[in-house]
Write an enzyme that holds these catalytic residues in place. Structure first.
Site, mmCIF file in Angstrom:
data_model
loop_
_atom_site.group_PDB
_atom_site.id
_atom_site.type_symbol
_atom_site.label_atom_id
_atom_site.label_comp_id
_atom_site.label_asym_id
_atom_site.label_seq_id
_atom_site.Cartn_x
_atom_site.Cartn_y
_atom_site.Cartn_z
ATOM 1 N N ARG A 197 1.131 -0.975 0.005
ATOM 2 C CA ARG A 197 -0.110 -0.026 0.026
ATOM 3 C C ARG A 197 0.792 1.268 0.117
ATOM 4 O O ARG A 197 1.836 1.250 0.756
ATOM 5 C CB ARG A 197 -0.749 0.002 1.076
ATOM 6 C CG ARG A 197 -1.855 -1.304 0.959
ATOM 7 C CD ARG A 197 -2.923 -0.995 2.127
ATOM 8 N NE ARG A 197 -3.662 -2.333 2.094
ATOM 9 C CZ ARG A 197 -4.844 -2.755 2.839
ATOM 10 N NH1 ARG A 197 -5.211 -1.953 3.682
ATOM 11 N NH2 ARG A 197 -5.395 -3.667 2.432
ATOM 12 N N GLU A 199 0.611 4.176 1.012
ATOM 13 C CA GLU A 199 0.172 5.198 2.273
ATOM 14 C C GLU A 199 1.343 5.966 2.298
ATOM 15 O O GLU A 199 2.356 5.483 2.705
ATOM 16 C CB GLU A 199 -0.433 4.601 3.255
ATOM 17 C CG GLU A 199 -1.728 3.855 3.038
ATOM 18 C CD GLU A 199 -1.925 2.632 3.978
ATOM 19 O OE1 GLU A 199 -1.316 2.144 4.687
ATOM 20 O OE2 GLU A 199 -3.327 2.339 4.083
ATOM 21 N N ARG A 205 2.184 2.293 13.490
ATOM 22 C CA ARG A 205 1.231 1.261 13.138
ATOM 23 C C ARG A 205 1.072 0.850 11.580
ATOM 24 O O ARG A 205 0.197 0.029 11.507
ATOM 25 C CB ARG A 205 -0.018 1.398 13.681
ATOM 26 C CG ARG A 205 -0.584 2.870 13.748
ATOM 27 C CD ARG A 205 -1.874 3.066 14.440
ATOM 28 N NE ARG A 205 -1.978 3.037 15.687
ATOM 29 C CZ ARG A 205 -3.109 3.119 16.532
ATOM 30 N NH1 ARG A 205 -4.309 3.191 15.853
ATOM 31 N NH2 ARG A 205 -3.071 2.932 17.793
ATOM 32 N N HIS A 206 1.862 1.749 10.813
ATOM 33 C CA HIS A 206 1.559 1.358 9.251
ATOM 34 C C HIS A 206 2.766 0.901 8.657
ATOM 35 O O HIS A 206 3.934 1.529 8.795
ATOM 36 C CB HIS A 206 0.935 2.623 8.587
ATOM 37 C CG HIS A 206 -0.542 2.941 8.873
ATOM 38 N ND1 HIS A 206 -0.632 3.806 10.091
ATOM 39 C CD2 HIS A 206 -1.481 2.528 8.335
ATOM 40 C CE1 HIS A 206 -2.015 3.730 10.084
ATOM 41 N NE2 HIS A 206 -2.452 3.257 9.164
ATOM 42 N N GLU A 341 -6.511 -1.051 15.209
ATOM 43 C CA GLU A 341 -7.425 -1.873 14.366
ATOM 44 C C GLU A 341 -6.454 -3.096 13.848
ATOM 45 O O GLU A 341 -5.412 -3.169 13.201
ATOM 46 C CB GLU A 341 -7.860 -0.881 13.242
ATOM 47 C CG GLU A 341 -8.689 -1.873 12.221
ATOM 48 C CD GLU A 341 -8.877 -1.448 10.881
ATOM 49 O OE1 GLU A 341 -9.218 -0.148 10.705
ATOM 50 O OE2 GLU A 341 -8.472 -2.082 9.963
ATOM 51 N N SER A 344 -10.335 -5.892 9.645
ATOM 52 C CA SER A 344 -11.724 -5.672 9.164
ATOM 53 C C SER A 344 -12.258 -6.620 8.129
ATOM 54 O O SER A 344 -11.567 -7.446 7.623
ATOM 55 C CB SER A 344 -11.696 -4.266 8.557
ATOM 56 O OG SER A 344 -10.811 -4.147 7.537
ATOM 57 N N ARG A 392 0.327 -6.225 13.062
ATOM 58 C CA ARG A 392 -0.271 -5.705 14.143
ATOM 59 C C ARG A 392 -0.680 -6.600 15.378
ATOM 60 O O ARG A 392 -0.729 -6.527 16.334
ATOM 61 C CB ARG A 392 -1.362 -5.019 13.623
ATOM 62 C CG ARG A 392 -1.295 -4.029 12.853
ATOM 63 C CD ARG A 392 -2.449 -3.019 12.693
ATOM 64 N NE ARG A 392 -2.024 -1.798 11.827
ATOM 65 C CZ ARG A 392 -3.001 -0.859 11.457
ATOM 66 N NH1 ARG A 392 -4.189 -0.977 11.924
ATOM 67 N NH2 ARG A 392 -2.678 0.215 10.791
HETATM 68 P P1 AMO Z 1 -7.988 -3.320 5.717
HETATM 69 O O1 AMO Z 1 -7.459 -2.349 4.680
HETATM 70 O O2 AMO Z 1 -8.737 -3.090 6.847
HETATM 71 O O3 AMO Z 1 -8.927 -4.508 4.843
HETATM 72 O O4 AMO Z 1 -6.778 -4.297 5.993
HETATM 73 C C1 AMO Z 1 -6.967 -5.491 6.761
HETATM 74 C C2 AMO Z 1 -6.029 -5.282 8.103
HETATM 75 O O5 AMO Z 1 -4.660 -5.339 7.681
HETATM 76 C C3 AMO Z 1 -3.903 -4.597 8.440
HETATM 77 N N1 AMO Z 1 -3.246 -3.440 7.735
HETATM 78 C C4 AMO Z 1 -2.137 -2.884 7.722
HETATM 79 N N2 AMO Z 1 -1.167 -3.187 8.758
HETATM 80 C C5 AMO Z 1 -0.020 -2.320 8.784
HETATM 81 N N3 AMO Z 1 0.108 -1.553 7.938
HETATM 82 C C6 AMO Z 1 -0.705 -1.325 6.976
HETATM 83 N N4 AMO Z 1 -0.475 -0.204 5.987
HETATM 84 C C7 AMO Z 1 -1.803 -1.868 6.891
HETATM 85 N N5 AMO Z 1 -3.044 -1.857 6.113
HETATM 86 C C8 AMO Z 1 -3.785 -2.822 6.516
HETATM 87 C C9 AMO Z 1 -4.710 -4.050 9.470
HETATM 88 C C10 AMO Z 1 -6.012 -4.034 8.883
HETATM 89 O O6 AMO Z 1 -7.206 -3.925 9.712
HETATM 90 N N6 AMO Z 1 -9.866 -6.385 2.147
HETATM 91 C C11 AMO Z 1 -9.958 -6.088 3.327
HETATM 92 C C12 AMO Z 1 -10.281 -7.129 4.475
HETATM 93 C C13 AMO Z 1 -11.459 -8.024 4.401
HETATM 94 O O7 AMO Z 1 -12.484 -7.130 3.963
HETATM 95 O O8 AMO Z 1 -11.491 -9.081 4.193
HETATM 96 C C14 AMO Z 1 -8.803 -5.336 3.780
HETATM 97 O O9 AMO Z 1 -7.747 -5.192 3.244
HETATM 98 O O10 AMO Z 1 -4.583 -4.783 10.560
#
Ligand code: AMO
Length: 418
Positions: A197, A199, A205-206, A341, A344, A392
């Site tokens: 990603r 971002e 946490r990311h 989080e 999700s 996480r």
């Molecule tokens: P989402 O985008 O909430 O949902 O991602 C799911 C979980 O992945 C972790 N996460 C991350 N951890 C660290 N750095 C990041 N940049 C990052 N992005 C996400 C988090 C988050 O809760 N497709 C949906 C899931 C689904 O509906 O099945 C999805 O990707 O813990």
């Protein structure tokens, strides 16, 4: 008893006519104390040339009475230095002097000679093993979907693009579309997978490359079926780690962690908004919860005795196109652990026409996703799933404040090597 020991020298001490090495071997948390007594000149001279950081082979015997406080001891009869460090080690492997997180990441391959880091990455591997064990027992099959993708699943702004011969491709943000497509023929699938990603923010946490445990299941009645599975998975992982990694948890000061009890509380989005408003934090209905809101809610829930809780019934405006929607409310949920989080998920839209309409409502062109929507034409059952962030989850189990502590070689805005 004769023994052969392979490992790295973490400390060397000479006390008069005895030399001691501390050698870290296999996946152990405690070094072996190697004892060399003066007498055999060859052996003594070899021992004198051993430095901190050497990779070494020791042959010797375990004495009847072990004097070392750590409980592992060998009296050497032969020493082979397999590789000697070319420079002093950049990390103090005796464990006396700490270093910055960045140094530990730069030299992760040496940091892992220290018990604390071994404990973290052993537990991380254990979490993956526990998740696999649980999901296989629940009838899920492990799948592997493409990481080079033709379309992004989780929103355009956070996608990395790459040149793919004559076309532009994307690095997979999540296996979302593919795991759903599988439900046209396999009722229960999971994948342990990287997410890429783009971002831009740099937070504790990311990461730009993170790992998820992705699950999708068909023939569900509602998102509640998915939440029940996720609760059981989380509990299984905690109980597996507590049972199998007692020493590792103790080293990390986490020996008091408990398996969260059932059921995890379910707060609706509307309830969360009013709880936050009482604390003076106003969120506009329809907006996602930011980190500050998540943390404030986490503190409130922890005071009420709940570390883990679900947030349900999000406005559809805050959730992706693939989530099922009723009026303005989605069938999505998040799982949070003290304001972080972890996961999700939700029930998906499985009706072909509605799915296409929803894409248009989100400003997407269904034509760009026809490879995905096609799968919904041939008997796609009601289904749902979740993505559980492995990094996480590891953070909360080992008690790390920064996600980079639990990822061997993290990828963030500024870090691309090692
Ligand atoms: P989402 O985008 O909430 O949902 O991602 C799911 C979980 O992945 C972790 N996460 C991350 N951890 C660290 N750095 C990041 N940049 C990052 N992005 C996400 C988090 C988050 O809760 N497709 C949906 C899931 C689904 O509906 O099945 C999805 O990707 O813990």
């Amino acid at each position: 008893m004769e023994k052969t020991l392979h490992g790295w020298v973490n400390n060397v001490k000479r006390v008069g006519k005895i030399i001691f090495f501390e050698v870290i071997d296999n996946l152990s948390l405690k070094p072996v104390t190697v004892v060399i007594k003066k007498g055999n000149e060859d052996l003594w001279n070899k021992a004198l040339s051993v430095k901190i950081g050497c990779a070494i082979e020791i042959k010797g015997f375990v004495p009847k009475k072990i004097i070392s406080k750590r409980g592992r001891e060998i009296h050497a009869t032969n020493i082979v230095i397999l590789s000697s460090p070319l420079e002093p080690l950049p990390i103090d492997v005796t464990g006396k002097t700490g270093a910055m997180l960045d140094t530990y990441i730069d030299y992760r391959y040496i940091a892992l000679r220290l018990p604390k880091f071994r404990a973290i990455f052993k537990i991380r591997a254990g979490i993956v093993r526990a998740a696999r064990e649980f999901l296989e027992n629940e009838g899920f099959i492990e799948i592997h979907t493409p990481k080079i993708a033709g379309a992004g699943a989780e929103g355009g702004a956070t996608v990395f693009t790459l040149k793919y011969f004559e076309k532009t491709a994307f690095l997979s943000q999540s296996p979302q579309l593919y795991k759903q497509m599988m439900i046209a023929s396999l009722p229960r699938v999971y994948e342990i997978t990287p997410y890429f990603r783009a971002e831009k923010f740099n937070t504790p946490r990311h990461l730009n490359e993170s790992w998820g445990i992705d699950v999708e299941m068909g023939f569900i009645d509602s998102e509640e079926d998915v939440m029940i599975l996720l609760e059981k998975l989380i509990r299984h992982i905690f109980s597996y780690v507590i049972k199998n990694y007692r020493n590792e948890l103790e080293i990390l000061g986490r020996d008091k962690i408990k398996i969260p009890s059932l059921p995890f509380p379910r707060l609706t989005y509307d309830e969360v908004l009013s709880i936050l408003e009482e604390k003076g934090l106003k969120i506009k209905w329809g907006e996602d919860l930011d980190s500050e809101a998540e943390r404030t809610l986490g503190d409130i829930m922890a005071k009420r005795g709940h570390e883990v809780y679900f947030i349900t019934k999000y406005p559809w405006s805050a959730k992706p196109f693939y989530i099922m929607c009723e009026k303005d409310i989605s069938r999505a949920f998040d799982l949070d652990y003290i304001g972080l989080e972890l996961a999700s998920g939700g029930q998906r839209e499985h009706r072909y026409d509605v799915l296409k309409e929803n894409m248009i409502k989100k400003g997407l062109d269904p034509q760009d996703f026809s490879f995905y929507t096609e799968a919904f034409k041939f008997g796609m059952p009601p289904h749902g799933g979740f993505g559980l962030g492995l990094d996480r989850l590891t953070m909360v189990v080992v008690g790390a404040a920064n996600i980079r502590e639990v990822v061997l070689f993290p990828r963030d805005r500024t870090r691309l090597i090692p």
